[in-house]
Design a protein around this motif. Structure first.
Motif, PDB file in Angstrom:
ATOM      1  N   ARG A 194      38.585-152.823 -99.061  1.00 47.68           N
ATOM      2  CA  ARG A 194      39.713-153.259 -98.227  1.00 47.68           C
ATOM      3  C   ARG A 194      41.006-152.888 -98.946  1.00 47.68           C
ATOM      4  O   ARG A 194      41.634-153.728 -99.600  1.00 47.68           O
ATOM      5  CB  ARG A 194      39.631-154.763 -97.967  1.00 47.68           C
ATOM      6  N   LEU A 195      41.355-151.635 -98.817  1.00 47.49           N
ATOM      7  CA  LEU A 195      42.498-151.114 -99.542  1.00 47.49           C
ATOM      8  C   LEU A 195      43.151-150.015 -98.728  1.00 47.49           C
ATOM      9  O   LEU A 195      42.464-149.144 -98.184  1.00 47.49           O
ATOM     10  CB  LEU A 195      42.040-150.554-100.896  1.00 47.49           C
ATOM     11  N   GLU A 196      44.457-150.076 -98.620  1.00 46.19           N
ATOM     12  CA  GLU A 196      45.206-149.029 -97.927  1.00 46.19           C
ATOM     13  C   GLU A 196      46.348-148.581 -98.826  1.00 46.19           C
ATOM     14  O   GLU A 196      47.087-149.409 -99.359  1.00 46.19           O
ATOM     15  CB  GLU A 196      45.753-149.539 -96.582  1.00 46.19           C
ATOM     16  N   LEU A 197      46.479-147.274 -98.992  1.00 52.66           N
ATOM     17  CA  LEU A 197      47.543-146.700 -99.810  1.00 52.66           C
ATOM     18  C   LEU A 197      48.226-145.577 -99.038  1.00 52.66           C
ATOM     19  O   LEU A 197      47.592-144.931 -98.182  1.00 52.66           O
ATOM     20  CB  LEU A 197      46.980-146.139-101.121  1.00 52.66           C
ATOM     21  N   PRO A 198      49.493-145.311 -99.315  1.00 50.05           N
ATOM     22  CA  PRO A 198      50.170-144.174 -98.663  1.00 50.05           C
ATOM     23  C   PRO A 198      49.460-142.871 -98.977  1.00 50.05           C
ATOM     24  O   PRO A 198      48.893-142.689-100.062  1.00 50.05           O
ATOM     25  CB  PRO A 198      51.576-144.198 -99.285  1.00 50.05           C
ATOM     26  N   HIS A 199      49.477-141.954 -98.029  1.00 49.60           N
ATOM     27  CA  HIS A 199      48.827-140.653 -98.243  1.00 49.60           C
ATOM     28  C   HIS A 199      49.400-139.928 -99.456  1.00 49.60           C
ATOM     29  O   HIS A 199      48.672-139.255-100.191  1.00 49.60           O
ATOM     30  CB  HIS A 199      48.984-139.782 -96.990  1.00 49.60           C
ATOM     31  N   GLN A 200      50.715-140.084 -99.669  1.00 44.19           N
ATOM     32  CA  GLN A 200      51.342-139.429-100.817  1.00 44.19           C
ATOM     33  C   GLN A 200      50.758-139.950-102.128  1.00 44.19           C
ATOM     34  O   GLN A 200      50.515-139.177-103.064  1.00 44.19           O
ATOM     35  CB  GLN A 200      52.859-139.663-100.789  1.00 44.19           C
ATOM     36  N   TRP A 201      50.522-141.240-102.220  1.00 45.38           N
ATOM     37  CA  TRP A 201      49.953-141.830-103.435  1.00 45.38           C
ATOM     38  C   TRP A 201      48.523-141.330-103.644  1.00 45.38           C
ATOM     39  O   TRP A 201      48.114-141.001-104.757  1.00 45.38           O
ATOM     40  CB  TRP A 201      50.002-143.353-103.354  1.00 45.38           C
ATOM     41  N   LEU A 202      47.754-141.274-102.556  1.00 41.62           N
ATOM     42  CA  LEU A 202      46.368-140.786-102.672  1.00 41.62           C
ATOM     43  C   LEU A 202      46.352-139.333-103.151  1.00 41.62           C
ATOM     44  O   LEU A 202      45.521-138.952-103.990  1.00 41.62           O
ATOM     45  CB  LEU A 202      45.663-140.908-101.322  1.00 41.62           C
ATOM     46  N   TRP A 203      47.259-138.515-102.614  1.00 42.02           N
ATOM     47  CA  TRP A 203      47.341-137.121-103.072  1.00 42.02           C
ATOM     48  C   TRP A 203      47.727-137.072-104.542  1.00 42.02           C
ATOM     49  O   TRP A 203      47.161-136.297-105.309  1.00 42.02           O
ATOM     50  CB  TRP A 203      48.339-136.340-102.229  1.00 42.02           C
ATOM     51  N   ASN A 204      48.689-137.906-104.938  1.00 49.50           N
ATOM     52  CA  ASN A 204      49.120-137.921-106.336  1.00 49.50           C
ATOM     53  C   ASN A 204      47.980-138.285-107.279  1.00 49.50           C
ATOM     54  O   ASN A 204      47.899-137.767-108.394  1.00 49.50           O
ATOM     55  CB  ASN A 204      50.276-138.910-106.521  1.00 49.50           C
ATOM     56  N   ILE A 205      47.094-139.177-106.840  1.00 52.73           N
ATOM     57  CA  ILE A 205      45.960-139.573-107.679  1.00 52.73           C
ATOM     58  C   ILE A 205      45.056-138.373-107.958  1.00 52.73           C
ATOM     59  O   ILE A 205      44.692-138.091-109.104  1.00 52.73           O
ATOM     60  CB  ILE A 205      45.166-140.717-107.011  1.00 52.73           C
ATOM     61  N   ILE A 206      44.670-137.649-106.903  1.00 54.00           N
ATOM     62  CA  ILE A 206      43.792-136.486-107.063  1.00 54.00           C
ATOM     63  C   ILE A 206      44.513-135.375-107.821  1.00 54.00           C
ATOM     64  O   ILE A 206      43.956-134.758-108.744  1.00 54.00           O
ATOM     65  CB  ILE A 206      43.313-135.977-105.696  1.00 54.00           C
ATOM     66  N   ASP A 207      45.755-135.121-107.460  1.00 57.85           N
ATOM     67  CA  ASP A 207      46.529-134.053-108.093  1.00 57.85           C
ATOM     68  C   ASP A 207      46.733-134.333-109.581  1.00 57.85           C
ATOM     69  O   ASP A 207      46.563-133.435-110.420  1.00 57.85           O
ATOM     70  CB  ASP A 207      47.884-133.927-107.382  1.00 57.85           C
ATOM     71  N   GLU A 208      47.078-135.568-109.915  1.00 60.32           N
ATOM     72  CA  GLU A 208      47.312-135.926-111.321  1.00 60.32           C
ATOM     73  C   GLU A 208      46.012-135.923-112.116  1.00 60.32           C
ATOM     74  O   GLU A 208      45.996-135.554-113.301  1.00 60.32           O
ATOM     75  CB  GLU A 208      47.965-137.309-111.396  1.00 60.32           C
TER      76      GLU A 208
END
Length: 543
Positions: free
Chosen positions: A159-173
């Protein structure tokens, strides 16, 4: 050829328009967030709270982020991460790290899940603004393990929702830190014996197999390939997805992991596999998932580079031209997000360098606005050197525009040399330069062939100061190198049809070269007549 060129420009315009539409933010009108939190931080003093040793502005920021995190307010989280975090970093932490998780924990009721995501922000800042120590590199890796285990090992969607930008930053980083560690462990400079011992004892930390496993796990868990395939066929993606695939968190992490695999395989020099992972992603077409500009730019940079290294120059030119046109049209939006603008501006310059080399290797028409910007962004003297086949300039441009390649192998620390970390780059450079050497005479040969319809082999060989046997070999090379695989509409990224890009066709009959111009003159009249008919039909419909 005329029809092909017309379709090419239409596709470019469709791509830019589609991606521009998806770029515009859509905020939830039901949210009670008014954006005032960021302004509130501007007025905060930097007085340090004696209890936690954390500035008051940071405590308020963390509380707001934690509240948005627990209440799943995506718009508020995005505003806090894109503006609040950046502003506080510039004011308070430009030369030091953010407060560590132990000092933040009491502020967020020791919420372990939130602290994992806070640590991700913490270490991202360390890598961006500071020089991470070996211990910090290890801690960041273990934090990623905790984050991914939490998301992937759950029996039901978290049960977690995050902005798409944050999710991309996680994978990218995550991939960036793997890349950084891969270079770090090959460099002996400033390393103590204790550092080498720590590296020897932990060969699985930031291991390439672990990174690949994470990305493939997200792809499989999200069923993103099945969803993309359904979307491409006009079906509902949700119809082929289970509860994980229908969850936005897993779906977007799965899509971003595909782009991460594209990047990772490119860093490893496996360009075929890099393009293959995108077999269900329709490039140059509007996508439900094209919501993060940095992800779009990363995608087309690595696709263009992979095509260039695979000698598919027309596809490289098409991919790079489309994304550069997209950046031109949306630059004003990027400028409002300074942290994205700096990254995208650097990638833009690299892509112009790639485009310049691709255009030299395979001259063809490109969009006029992109061609104009190429003249501005890429030095004219350098471009002239490329046209003259200057190998040093090709090497310099490649060094500037290429990604930082990595070796997947754990080094032998007993036999490590000072320059061993450069080996992956030198290997890729050698392959590229060898290809350039094989084609360096082609532009000159093409220029002569366009002047004649028939010509003796010996005469043209004399013009080029070559012996006849060597010149015949160059003509065969011309035929081979100018016949490339080109993607056609409706096909997957690895597929295509063989087309000649030389503009001339020739054959040798004994000692005579017979030349024919195979370029069809565009028939502009028919195009304008077609547009006139459409306009008349539109007027009749309105009346």
């Amino acid at each position: 050829m005329a029809g092909q060129e017309q379709g090419y420009y239409t596709a470019a315009e469709e791509f830019v328009g589609a991606q521009f539409d998806s770029l515009l933010p859509s905020f939830n009108t039901g949210s009670d967030y008014d954006g005032g939190i960021i302004d509130e931080y501007e007025d905060q003093s930097t007085v340090v709270n004696q209890t936690y040793g954390v500035p008051d502005a940071v405590r308020n920021f963390v509380r707001s982020l934690y509240r948005a995190f627990t209440e799943r307010r995506i718009d508020e989280m995005q505003m806090l991460c894109e503006a609040g975090f950046i502003k506080l970093t510039e004011r308070l932490f430009s030369k030091c790290s953010w407060p560590d998780a132990d000092r933040i924990a009491p502020i967020v009721n020791n919420d372990e899940i939130f602290l994992i995501f806070y640590k991700e922000l913490y270490f991202r800042h360390v890598y961006d603004k500071l020089q991470p120590s070996l211990e910090q590199r290890f801690e960041s890796y273990y934090n990623y393990c905790n984050l991914f285990n939490y998301v992937l090992s759950a029996k039901a969607p978290v049960r977690l929702e995050l902005p798409h930008q944050w999710l991309w930053n996680i994978i990218d980083e995550f991939i960036y830190q793997f890349q950084s560690f891969s270079h770090y462990r090959y460099k002996l400079k400033h390393k103590q014996e204790s550092d080498l011992a720590m590296l020897r004892d932990h060969p699985k930390v930031w291991n390439v197999h672990g990174v690949l496993n994470v990305l493939h796990s997200f792809v499989e868990k999200s069923q993103i390939n099945n969803q993309l395939n359904a979307y491409n066929n006009g079906d509902d993606p949700k119809s082929v997805a289970d509860e994980f695939g229908r969850c936005p968190l897993y779906k977007m992490l799965g899509y971003f992991s595909l782009i991460g695999l594209l990047r990772l395989h490119s860093l490893l020099g496996d360009y075929y596999q890099a393009i293959k992972v995108l077999e269900n992603v329709q490039l140059n077409k509007k996508s439900l998932y094209a919501v993060v500009p940095a992800c779009q730019v990363t995608t087309y940079y690595y696709v263009g580079f992979a095509y260039l290294m695979m000698r598919r120059y027309q596809d490289a030119i098409r991919s790079l031209s489309n994304i550069l046109l997209y950046i031109q049209r949306t630059k004003q939006i990027f400028q409002n997000k300074s942290y994205q603008y700096d990254q995208i501006a650097k990638k833009e310059l690299q892509m112009y360098a790639l485009l310049a080399m691709a255009c030299i290797m395979c001259p063809c028409r490109i969009d006029e606005s992109v061609l104009s910007m190429l003249g501005e962004k890429y030095d004219k003297e350098k471009f002239i050197k490329l046209q003259h086949g200057n190998l040093s300039q090709f090497e310099d441009s490649f060094a500037y525009a290429c990604p930082k390649f990595v070796s997947p192998v754990v080094p032998d620390y007993e036999a490590l040399s000072q320059s061993q970390h450069k080996a992956p780059y030198q290997f890729q450079l050698k392959n590229f330069v060898n290809e350039v050497k094989q084609q360096v005479a082609i532009p000159i040969i093409r220029s002569y062939l366009k002047l004649y319809t028939t010509m003796p082999v010996a005469k043209l060989a004399a013009f080029l100061d070559m012996d006849e046997d060597n010149f015949r070999a160059q003509l065969l090379s011309f035929k081979h190198k100018m016949n490339n695989l080109v993607w056609m509409k409706g096909q997957r990224a690895l597929e295509g049809e063989f087309q000649t890009s030389s503009g001339v066709s020739f054959y040798i009959d004994e000692d005579m070269i017979h030349i024919a111009d195979c370029k069809v003159v565009p028939r502009y009249g028919e195009f304008f007549l077609q547009q006139i008919r459409k306009y008349n039909e539109l007027v009749k419909g309105l009346s």
